[in-house]
Design a protein around this motif. Structure first.
Motif, PDB file in Angstrom:
ATOM      1  N   ARG A  33       0.870  -1.185   0.000  1.00  0.00           N
ATOM      2  CA  ARG A  33       0.000   0.000   0.000  1.00  0.00           C
ATOM      3  C   ARG A  33       0.911   1.240   0.000  1.00  0.00           C
ATOM      4  O   ARG A  33       1.568   1.521   1.000  1.00  0.00           O
ATOM      5  CB  ARG A  33      -0.901  -0.021   1.226  1.00  0.00           C
ATOM      6  CG  ARG A  33      -1.842  -1.223   1.227  1.00  0.00           C
ATOM      7  CD  ARG A  33      -2.592  -1.360   2.521  1.00  0.00           C
ATOM      8  NE  ARG A  33      -3.381  -0.173   2.801  1.00  0.00           N
ATOM      9  CZ  ARG A  33      -4.062   0.002   3.934  1.00  0.00           C
ATOM     10  NH1 ARG A  33      -4.055  -0.932   4.878  1.00  0.00           N
ATOM     11  NH2 ARG A  33      -4.743   1.104   4.135  1.00  0.00           N
ATOM     12  N   PRO A  34       0.969   1.969  -1.116  1.00  0.00           N
ATOM     13  CA  PRO A  34       1.920   3.094  -1.199  1.00  0.00           C
ATOM     14  C   PRO A  34       1.678   4.184  -0.170  1.00  0.00           C
ATOM     15  O   PRO A  34       2.621   4.825   0.288  1.00  0.00           O
ATOM     16  CB  PRO A  34       1.740   3.613  -2.626  1.00  0.00           C
ATOM     17  CG  PRO A  34       0.402   3.135  -3.052  1.00  0.00           C
ATOM     18  CD  PRO A  34       0.168   1.840  -2.318  1.00  0.00           C
ATOM     19  N   GLU A  35       0.418   4.370   0.227  1.00  0.00           N
ATOM     20  CA  GLU A  35       0.119   5.423   1.197  1.00  0.00           C
ATOM     21  C   GLU A  35       0.625   5.081   2.594  1.00  0.00           C
ATOM     22  O   GLU A  35       0.707   5.954   3.463  1.00  0.00           O
ATOM     23  CB  GLU A  35      -1.391   5.723   1.212  1.00  0.00           C
ATOM     24  CG  GLU A  35      -2.259   4.696   1.907  1.00  0.00           C
ATOM     25  CD  GLU A  35      -2.606   3.450   1.070  1.00  0.00           C
ATOM     26  OE1 GLU A  35      -3.425   2.657   1.560  1.00  0.00           O
ATOM     27  OE2 GLU A  35      -2.072   3.268  -0.038  1.00  0.00           O
ATOM     28  N   ASN A  50       1.465  -4.606   3.490  1.00  0.00           N
ATOM     29  CA  ASN A  50       1.000  -5.364   2.329  1.00  0.00           C
ATOM     30  C   ASN A  50      -0.458  -5.040   2.024  1.00  0.00           C
ATOM     31  O   ASN A  50      -1.236  -4.711   2.935  1.00  0.00           O
ATOM     32  CB  ASN A  50       1.126  -6.873   2.576  1.00  0.00           C
ATOM     33  CG  ASN A  50       2.561  -7.354   2.488  1.00  0.00           C
ATOM     34  OD1 ASN A  50       3.381  -6.774   1.779  1.00  0.00           O
ATOM     35  ND2 ASN A  50       2.871  -8.415   3.205  1.00  0.00           N
ATOM     36  N   VAL A  51      -0.827  -5.156   0.750  1.00  0.00           N
ATOM     37  CA  VAL A  51      -2.215  -4.965   0.335  1.00  0.00           C
ATOM     38  C   VAL A  51      -3.082  -5.985   1.078  1.00  0.00           C
ATOM     39  O   VAL A  51      -2.725  -7.165   1.180  1.00  0.00           O
ATOM     40  CB  VAL A  51      -2.361  -5.137  -1.197  1.00  0.00           C
ATOM     41  CG1 VAL A  51      -3.821  -5.154  -1.619  1.00  0.00           C
ATOM     42  CG2 VAL A  51      -1.602  -4.035  -1.921  1.00  0.00           C
ATOM     43  N   GLY A  52      -4.195  -5.517   1.635  1.00  0.00           N
ATOM     44  CA  GLY A  52      -5.113  -6.398   2.356  1.00  0.00           C
ATOM     45  C   GLY A  52      -4.734  -6.651   3.799  1.00  0.00           C
ATOM     46  O   GLY A  52      -5.409  -7.395   4.503  1.00  0.00           O
ATOM     47  N   LYS A  53      -3.650  -6.040   4.264  1.00  0.00           N
ATOM     48  CA  LYS A  53      -3.187  -6.219   5.645  1.00  0.00           C
ATOM     49  C   LYS A  53      -3.179  -4.871   6.354  1.00  0.00           C
ATOM     50  O   LYS A  53      -3.317  -3.823   5.740  1.00  0.00           O
ATOM     51  CB  LYS A  53      -1.780  -6.829   5.686  1.00  0.00           C
ATOM     52  CG  LYS A  53      -1.615  -8.111   4.912  1.00  0.00           C
ATOM     53  CD  LYS A  53      -2.390  -9.238   5.532  1.00  0.00           C
ATOM     54  CE  LYS A  53      -2.165 -10.520   4.729  1.00  0.00           C
ATOM     55  NZ  LYS A  53      -3.011 -11.596   5.138  1.00  0.00           N
ATOM     56  N   SER A  54      -2.980  -4.908   7.665  1.00  0.00           N
ATOM     57  CA  SER A  54      -2.959  -3.653   8.414  1.00  0.00           C
ATOM     58  C   SER A  54      -1.690  -3.490   9.256  1.00  0.00           C
ATOM     59  O   SER A  54      -1.467  -2.439   9.825  1.00  0.00           O
ATOM     60  CB  SER A  54      -4.190  -3.545   9.319  1.00  0.00           C
ATOM     61  OG  SER A  54      -4.219  -4.630  10.226  1.00  0.00           O
ATOM     62  N   TRP A  55      -0.863  -4.541   9.353  1.00  0.00           N
ATOM     63  CA  TRP A  55       0.330  -4.423  10.189  1.00  0.00           C
ATOM     64  C   TRP A  55       1.548  -4.061   9.348  1.00  0.00           C
ATOM     65  O   TRP A  55       1.672  -4.425   8.194  1.00  0.00           O
ATOM     66  CB  TRP A  55       0.579  -5.687  11.006  1.00  0.00           C
ATOM     67  CG  TRP A  55       0.724  -6.932  10.198  1.00  0.00           C
ATOM     68  CD1 TRP A  55       1.872  -7.426   9.650  1.00  0.00           C
ATOM     69  CD2 TRP A  55      -0.297  -7.831   9.813  1.00  0.00           C
ATOM     70  NE1 TRP A  55       1.626  -8.582   8.958  1.00  0.00           N
ATOM     71  CE2 TRP A  55       0.274  -8.854   9.043  1.00  0.00           C
ATOM     72  CE3 TRP A  55      -1.680  -7.882  10.048  1.00  0.00           C
ATOM     73  CZ2 TRP A  55      -0.452  -9.904   8.509  1.00  0.00           C
ATOM     74  CZ3 TRP A  55      -2.406  -8.931   9.515  1.00  0.00           C
ATOM     75  CH2 TRP A  55      -1.781  -9.920   8.758  1.00  0.00           C
ATOM     76  N   GLU A  56       2.433  -3.358  10.005  1.00  0.00           N
ATOM     77  CA  GLU A  56       3.628  -2.828   9.357  1.00  0.00           C
ATOM     78  C   GLU A  56       4.739  -3.885   9.303  1.00  0.00           C
ATOM     79  O   GLU A  56       4.917  -4.660  10.230  1.00  0.00           O
ATOM     80  CB  GLU A  56       4.102  -1.626  10.177  1.00  0.00           C
ATOM     81  CG  GLU A  56       5.229  -0.851   9.580  1.00  0.00           C
ATOM     82  CD  GLU A  56       5.549   0.374  10.419  1.00  0.00           C
ATOM     83  OE1 GLU A  56       5.618   1.454   9.832  1.00  0.00           O
ATOM     84  OE2 GLU A  56       5.733   0.237  11.652  1.00  0.00           O
ATOM     85  N   LYS A  57       5.458  -3.893   8.175  1.00  0.00           N
ATOM     86  CA  LYS A  57       6.603  -4.774   8.001  1.00  0.00           C
ATOM     87  C   LYS A  57       7.785  -3.918   7.550  1.00  0.00           C
ATOM     88  O   LYS A  57       7.612  -2.765   7.160  1.00  0.00           O
ATOM     89  CB  LYS A  57       6.302  -5.842   6.948  1.00  0.00           C
ATOM     90  CG  LYS A  57       5.186  -6.799   7.344  1.00  0.00           C
ATOM     91  CD  LYS A  57       4.871  -7.777   6.240  1.00  0.00           C
ATOM     92  CE  LYS A  57       5.885  -8.894   6.238  1.00  0.00           C
ATOM     93  NZ  LYS A  57       5.557  -9.964   5.278  1.00  0.00           N
ATOM     94  N   TYR A  58       8.972  -4.494   7.578  1.00  0.00           N
ATOM     95  CA  TYR A  58      10.179  -3.792   7.147  1.00  0.00           C
ATOM     96  C   TYR A  58      10.980  -4.687   6.218  1.00  0.00           C
ATOM     97  O   TYR A  58      10.951  -5.899   6.334  1.00  0.00           O
ATOM     98  CB  TYR A  58      11.073  -3.444   8.350  1.00  0.00           C
ATOM     99  CG  TYR A  58      10.474  -2.455   9.298  1.00  0.00           C
ATOM    100  CD1 TYR A  58      10.640  -1.085   9.095  1.00  0.00           C
ATOM    101  CD2 TYR A  58       9.735  -2.869  10.398  1.00  0.00           C
ATOM    102  CE1 TYR A  58      10.081  -0.171   9.967  1.00  0.00           C
ATOM    103  CE2 TYR A  58       9.173  -1.965  11.277  1.00  0.00           C
ATOM    104  CZ  TYR A  58       9.359  -0.613  11.056  1.00  0.00           C
ATOM    105  OH  TYR A  58       8.809   0.296  11.906  1.00  0.00           O
TER     106      TYR A  58
END
Length: 196
Positions: A33-35, A50-58
């Motif tokens: 998700r670019p935003e 990721n698209v369809g997710k809400s948690w942050e990754k690195y």
């Protein structure tokens, strides 16, 4: 009317998200998700969702092959065949050359006062990732820094004059000012332009 507007907004946001992705060095591709993506240049990593997710990754730069984030392209390069790759924004590309670079701001604290210095790197490379030309400069008002900033636009024009879209982008930032500082805004405009 409101329903139509919401549907259009979701459609365009979803389509834009499908165009934003990260590819790691193993070839794994993740749509993001670019935003909700942030390029942390100082930390050498990208924070994303990721698209369809809400948690942050690195993902660390050392694990990154490339990332398309909205209109921007970040890519890993082994400049002059160095063993360790570095990640740069790709500003423009023609069949035999790429214009890549980065601007990194370092902030230091001295008691309650802070000061910032931004380093700018710009490279013209060939398809073998060999440096053809380069400029490295910093923010500041010294004569040498002002002089080096004055060489940025001529270098881009020298190698990419046959890429009209890149010349239009350059023209937005290439106008005379006393300290040659306006051209530095080119580094913040990370839109990738492909003239292949």
């Amino acid at each position: 009317m409101k329903k139509l507007l919401i549907i259009l907004l979701l459609t365009f946001t979803g389509a834009y998200s499908q165009n934003s992705y990260i590819v790691d060095k193993k070839g794994n591709k993740s749509f993001i998700r670019p935003e909700l993506t942030d390029v942390l240049l100082i930390d050498k990593r990208i924070s994303y969702v990721n698209v369809g997710k809400s948690w942050e990754k690195y993902i660390k730069f050392e694990d990154l092959d490339q990332a398309v984030i909205g209109p921007s392209l970040l890519k890993s390069f082994h400049l002059n065949q160095q063993k360790r790759a570095e990640v740069y924004f790709v500003y423009g590309e023609i069949p035999d050359k790429k214009l890549i670079g980065v601007a990194i701001t370092m902030t230091t604290m001295h008691g309650s006062m802070s000061s910032s210095v931004t380093s700018y790197e710009l490279y013209v490379i060939d398809n073998n990732e060999t440096i053809i030309d380069q400029i490295s400069t910093r923010s500041g008002r010294s004569e040498s820094k002002i002089e080096s900033r004055g060489k940025i636009a001529p270098m881009i024009r020298k190698y990419f004059s046959d890429c009209p879209e890149l010349m239009v982008k350059l023209d937005k930032y290439d106008y005379a000012d006393e300290k040659n500082e306006t051209i530095l805004s080119f580094f913040s405009d990370t839109q990738y332009i492909n003239c292949n």
